[in-house]
Design a protein around this motif. Structure first.
Motif, PDB file in Angstrom:
ATOM      1  N   GLU A 137       0.544  -1.482   0.039  1.00 22.72           N
ATOM      2  CA  GLU A 137       0.394  -0.172  -0.224  1.00 22.72           C
ATOM      3  C   GLU A 137       0.827   1.244  -0.701  1.00 22.72           C
ATOM      4  O   GLU A 137       1.363   2.009   1.259  1.00 22.72           O
ATOM      5  CB  GLU A 137      -0.901   0.055   1.470  1.00 22.72           C
ATOM      6  CG  GLU A 137      -2.248  -1.179   0.964  1.00 22.72           C
ATOM      7  CD  GLU A 137      -2.914  -1.058   2.082  1.00 22.72           C
ATOM      8  OE1 GLU A 137      -3.343   0.230   2.273  1.00 22.72           O
ATOM      9  OE2 GLU A 137      -4.012  -2.037   1.998  1.00 22.72           O
ATOM     10  N   TYR A 138       0.994   1.086  -1.130  1.00 29.64           N
ATOM     11  CA  TYR A 138       2.698   2.329  -1.190  1.00 29.64           C
ATOM     12  C   TYR A 138       1.146   3.820  -1.208  1.00 29.64           C
ATOM     13  O   TYR A 138       2.975   5.191  -0.629  1.00 29.64           O
ATOM     14  CB  TYR A 138       3.012   2.173  -2.801  1.00 29.64           C
ATOM     15  CG  TYR A 138       3.879   0.998  -2.983  1.00 29.64           C
ATOM     16  CD1 TYR A 138       4.449   0.564  -1.794  1.00 29.64           C
ATOM     17  CD2 TYR A 138       3.521   0.420  -4.302  1.00 29.64           C
ATOM     18  CE1 TYR A 138       5.242  -0.637  -1.942  1.00 29.64           C
ATOM     19  CE2 TYR A 138       3.919  -0.640  -4.627  1.00 29.64           C
ATOM     20  CZ  TYR A 138       4.689  -1.550  -2.831  1.00 29.64           C
ATOM     21  OH  TYR A 138       5.718  -2.647  -3.503  1.00 29.64           O
ATOM     22  N   ASN A 139       1.484   4.539  -0.984  1.00 28.10           N
ATOM     23  CA  ASN A 139       0.276   5.208  -1.604  1.00 28.10           C
ATOM     24  C   ASN A 139      -0.022   5.807   0.393  1.00 28.10           C
ATOM     25  O   ASN A 139       0.577   7.284   0.473  1.00 28.10           O
ATOM     26  CB  ASN A 139      -1.034   5.689  -1.759  1.00 28.10           C
ATOM     27  CG  ASN A 139      -0.983   5.542  -3.523  1.00 28.10           C
ATOM     28  OD1 ASN A 139      -0.113   6.138  -4.169  1.00 28.10           O
ATOM     29  ND2 ASN A 139      -2.175   6.024  -4.393  1.00 28.10           N
ATOM     30  N   LYS A 140      -0.431   5.079   1.361  1.00 29.87           N
ATOM     31  CA  LYS A 140      -0.551   4.915   2.212  1.00 29.87           C
ATOM     32  C   LYS A 140       0.800   4.993   2.717  1.00 29.87           C
ATOM     33  O   LYS A 140       1.393   5.583   4.166  1.00 29.87           O
ATOM     34  CB  LYS A 140      -0.915   3.782   3.106  1.00 29.87           C
ATOM     35  CG  LYS A 140      -2.690   3.979   2.748  1.00 29.87           C
ATOM     36  CD  LYS A 140      -3.459   2.581   3.914  1.00 29.87           C
ATOM     37  CE  LYS A 140      -4.650   2.694   2.793  1.00 29.87           C
ATOM     38  NZ  LYS A 140      -5.262   1.865   3.861  1.00 29.87           N
ATOM     39  N   ALA A 141       1.786   4.959   2.495  1.00 27.30           N
ATOM     40  CA  ALA A 141       3.352   4.609   3.395  1.00 27.30           C
ATOM     41  C   ALA A 141       4.256   6.015   3.110  1.00 27.30           C
ATOM     42  O   ALA A 141       4.587   6.257   4.085  1.00 27.30           O
ATOM     43  CB  ALA A 141       4.114   3.180   2.726  1.00 27.30           C
ATOM     44  N   ILE A 165       9.604   1.643  -2.937  1.00 29.78           N
ATOM     45  CA  ILE A 165       8.513   2.338  -3.716  1.00 29.78           C
ATOM     46  C   ILE A 165       8.710   3.442  -4.623  1.00 29.78           C
ATOM     47  O   ILE A 165       7.894   2.639  -6.147  1.00 29.78           O
ATOM     48  CB  ILE A 165       7.452   3.306  -2.735  1.00 29.78           C
ATOM     49  CG1 ILE A 165       7.264   3.053  -1.451  1.00 29.78           C
ATOM     50  CG2 ILE A 165       7.122   4.284  -3.478  1.00 29.78           C
ATOM     51  CD1 ILE A 165       6.723   3.954  -0.549  1.00 29.78           C
ATOM     52  N   TYR A 166      10.082   3.644  -4.993  1.00 32.70           N
ATOM     53  CA  TYR A 166       9.797   4.215  -6.313  1.00 32.70           C
ATOM     54  C   TYR A 166      10.700   2.689  -7.383  1.00 32.70           C
ATOM     55  O   TYR A 166       9.823   3.469  -8.437  1.00 32.70           O
ATOM     56  CB  TYR A 166      11.598   4.817  -6.640  1.00 32.70           C
ATOM     57  CG  TYR A 166      10.885   6.313  -5.800  1.00 32.70           C
ATOM     58  CD1 TYR A 166       9.757   6.594  -5.808  1.00 32.70           C
ATOM     59  CD2 TYR A 166      11.429   6.655  -4.393  1.00 32.70           C
ATOM     60  CE1 TYR A 166       9.492   7.914  -4.886  1.00 32.70           C
ATOM     61  CE2 TYR A 166      11.164   8.694  -3.890  1.00 32.70           C
ATOM     62  CZ  TYR A 166      10.160   8.585  -4.361  1.00 32.70           C
ATOM     63  OH  TYR A 166       9.936   9.811  -4.121  1.00 32.70           O
ATOM     64  N   THR A 167      10.853   2.053  -6.784  1.00 37.12           N
ATOM     65  CA  THR A 167      11.431   0.719  -7.454  1.00 37.12           C
ATOM     66  C   THR A 167       9.815  -0.053  -8.119  1.00 37.12           C
ATOM     67  O   THR A 167       9.582  -0.487  -9.293  1.00 37.12           O
ATOM     68  CB  THR A 167      12.036  -0.765  -6.858  1.00 37.12           C
ATOM     69  OG1 THR A 167      13.565   0.150  -6.466  1.00 37.12           O
ATOM     70  CG2 THR A 167      12.388  -1.593  -7.584  1.00 37.12           C
ATOM     71  N   ALA A 168       9.330   0.082  -6.953  1.00 42.52           N
ATOM     72  CA  ALA A 168       7.784  -0.570  -7.646  1.00 42.52           C
ATOM     73  C   ALA A 168       6.970   0.091  -8.858  1.00 42.52           C
ATOM     74  O   ALA A 168       6.669  -0.546  -9.234  1.00 42.52           O
ATOM     75  CB  ALA A 168       6.950  -0.784  -6.072  1.00 42.52           C
ATOM     76  N   LYS A 169       7.020   1.361  -8.493  1.00 42.95           N
ATOM     77  CA  LYS A 169       6.947   3.000  -9.366  1.00 42.95           C
ATOM     78  C   LYS A 169       8.037   2.511 -10.758  1.00 42.95           C
ATOM     79  O   LYS A 169       7.453   3.176 -11.786  1.00 42.95           O
ATOM     80  CB  LYS A 169       7.036   3.479  -8.983  1.00 42.95           C
ATOM     81  CG  LYS A 169       5.326   3.489  -7.415  1.00 42.95           C
ATOM     82  CD  LYS A 169       5.359   5.231  -6.991  1.00 42.95           C
ATOM     83  CE  LYS A 169       4.634   5.078  -6.100  1.00 42.95           C
ATOM     84  NZ  LYS A 169       3.197   5.001  -6.707  1.00 42.95           N
TER      85      LYS A 169
END
Length: 223
Positions: A137-141, A165-169
Motif C-alpha cells: 500500500e505504497y500511497n499510504k506509506a 516504493i520508487y522501484t515498484a513504481k
C-alpha cells in the motif's frame, strides 16, 4: 476503566514510619485494577502519577529486547501497555518485535495507536511506512516516510522503504538516489547490494561497478 472513582482527597495515603513507604487500603477493589496516585507538592501543585509497575514492566521489556529474548520482551510490553495505555513506548516495542516476525497488519495497528500518543516520533513513522510497503500500500506509506525524513533526516529505514516504493513504481533514478543515501547512512553489505542493484536499474554503471568491486573486496574467497 474501573467502577471505582479514586479521589486523592478521600483515599489519602498514610506514611509507614518504619520503612518510609506510603500505603493505602481501599476495600472491595479487585486484583490487577489500573490506578494512578496523586502527589501534592509545595505551592499546591498536584501531580498525578501512573502505576510504577508499568515502568518496571516496560524496562524489563527493553532489557529482554537487548538480550534478543523477544518472547519475554513482548509479554512484558503487553503488561506495561495494560497498566498504562497512555504510554507510547510499549506500542513501539511490541510493533518492533512483530516486524521481525513478519506481521505487518498487526504492526500497523500498534503503530497507529502509538502515533496517536506521540505523532512526531520519526522511527514509528518510518516503521509504519515500511509496514505499509510490506503489504504494497505504497500511497499510504509515502506520507509517513516523508514525515519521518523531515523529522529525522538520517533515518535509513525511511530512505530504504522509499527506494522500494520508487522501484515498484519503476522510477529507477529516484530509487537509486534513495538507495545511495541509505548506504551512506548505514554502510552494511545488505544495503550495498541494494545500492548496486538500483544503480544497474538506473543505468548508473560506474556506481554499480564501484559497488560490486567493494563487494568483491569484502569476499575474496568468492573470486
Amino acid at each position: 476503566n474501573s467502577k471505582f472513582d479514586f479521589d486523592g482527597r478521600i483515599h489519602q495515603m498514610i506514611k509507614n514510619d518504619e520503612s518510609g513507604v506510603f500505603e493505602l487500603f481501599i476495600p472491595d477493589i479487585s486484583y490487577g485494577i489500573k490506578y494512578q496516585f496523586e502527589i501534592l507538592i509545595k505551592g499546591a501543585e498536584l501531580l498525578r502519577k501512573n502505576d510504577p509497575f508499568a515502568n518496571a514492566y516496560k524496562n524489563l521489556s527493553i532489557i529482554y529486547m537487548k538480550e534478543r529474548d523477544l518472547n519475554n520482551a513482548y509479554d512484558y510490553a503487553v503488561k506495561a501497555n495494560e497498566l498504562n495505555p497512555q504510554d507510547y513506548q510499549p506500542y513501539y516495542i511490541m510493533s518492533s518485535i512483530l516486524v521481525a516476525q513478519n506481521c505487518p497488519e498487526k504492526v500497523i495497528e500498534l503503530l497507529k495507536k502509538g502515533l496517536e500518543l506521540k505523532p512526531d516520533h520519526p522511527n514509528m513513522l518510518a516503521n509504519l511506512g515500511s509496514a505499509y510497503c510490506e503489504i504494497r500500500e505504497y500511497n499510504k506509506a509515502l506520507p509517513y516516510l516523508e514525515k519521518a525524513i523531515e523529522l529525522g533526516p538520517d533515518n535509513a529505514i525511511a530512505y530504504n522503504s522509499l527506494s522500494l516504493i520508487y522501484t515498484a513504481k519503476q522510477d529507477f533514478h529516484k530509487a537509486f538516489e534513495m538507495a545511495k543515501k541509505v548506504y551512506e547512512l548505514e554502510p552494511s553489505e545488505g544495503f550495498l547490494i541494494s545500492y548496486a542493484v538500483c544503480a544497474m536499474q538506473a543505468d548508473e554503471y560506474e556506481e554499480a561497478v564501484a559497488c560490486y568491486k567493494t563487494l568483491a573486496v569484502m569476499h575474496p574467497e568468492k573470486q
